[in-house]
Design an enzyme around this catalytic site. Sequence first.
Site, PDB file in Angstrom:
ATOM      1  N   VAL A   1      42.879  24.247  28.994  1.00 57.48           N
ATOM      2  CA  VAL A   1      42.602  24.599  27.605  1.00 57.48           C
ATOM      3  C   VAL A   1      41.094  24.499  27.395  1.00 57.48           C
ATOM      4  O   VAL A   1      40.397  23.809  28.148  1.00 57.48           O
ATOM      5  CB  VAL A   1      43.343  23.681  26.604  1.00 57.48           C
ATOM      6  CG1 VAL A   1      44.831  23.967  26.628  1.00 57.48           C
ATOM      7  CG2 VAL A   1      43.086  22.216  26.919  1.00 57.48           C
ATOM      8  N   SER A   2      40.596  25.163  26.366  1.00 61.51           N
ATOM      9  CA  SER A   2      39.145  25.275  26.201  1.00 61.51           C
ATOM     10  C   SER A   2      38.503  24.152  25.401  1.00 61.51           C
ATOM     11  O   SER A   2      37.318  23.902  25.542  1.00 61.51           O
ATOM     12  CB  SER A   2      38.801  26.616  25.532  1.00 61.51           C
ATOM     13  OG  SER A   2      39.229  27.683  26.347  1.00 61.51           O
ATOM     14  N   THR A   3      39.283  23.468  24.541  1.00 64.37           N
ATOM     15  CA  THR A   3      38.693  22.451  23.676  1.00 64.37           C
ATOM     16  C   THR A   3      39.498  21.158  23.695  1.00 64.37           C
ATOM     17  O   THR A   3      40.689  21.152  24.009  1.00 64.37           O
ATOM     18  CB  THR A   3      38.615  22.944  22.222  1.00 64.37           C
ATOM     19  OG1 THR A   3      39.954  23.105  21.712  1.00 64.37           O
ATOM     20  CG2 THR A   3      37.883  24.266  22.126  1.00 64.37           C
TER      21      THR A   3
END
Length: 226
Positions: free
Chosen positions: A9-11
């Site tokens: 996931v990016s965050t």
Amino acid sequence: MQFVAYYRVSTQKQGRSGLGLEAQKDAVARHIKTKGGQIVASFQEVESGRMNDRPVLKEAVALAKKQQATLVVAKLDRLGRKVSYILRLIDESGVKFHFCDYPDADKLTITILAAVAERESELISERTKAGLAVKKKQLKKTGGRLGNPTPTESLKKAHKQIRVKKLTRDLKVFEIIQELRAKAFVNTLEGFAQCLNLRGISTARNGKWTATSVRRVIAGAERAAA
């Protein structure tokens, strides 16, 4: 068959909330079940797909190589958003990769799809920068009232998005055509069209496939790979 699962996931917010993560796990679990395989280990990483230095991914690859397992990823863009990085990783890692969204993809198809993912990432960045620039300009002029990009720029961006979506859809059809050619020994445009129609796959306009529409998909995929 043994698999090592990799999720990204990016965050941090997405990681804590499970946003995107649960969907990846579900996609991998369902796919592994159809293969009759077993997940021997799983790795989760919170990092941008634009970053090449990802320690958790390195650990996952190392374990998959040690266990002689296949590294499974829910979606191609979870592995990365840069064509050069994805291809180098696949070529140099010594590990077999499996993508749930494109289970039968060969190297050519992966190259094309990765190029589309990279372009999508660039478009997102362009839209974000353009939006911030317009917002800043409008705030200066109106003292807080927000404006929109010019109609011409908005139209250009909309056209780009449409082209990217169409190419993504056509590449999935192209992947099926490659599968038909390799496994069912179908070699004619008419044969491809008939098989696609029998599978219930419609054209972009929800119509029936013909030799002409199949030829256009193949030509578009080959142009994208050139």
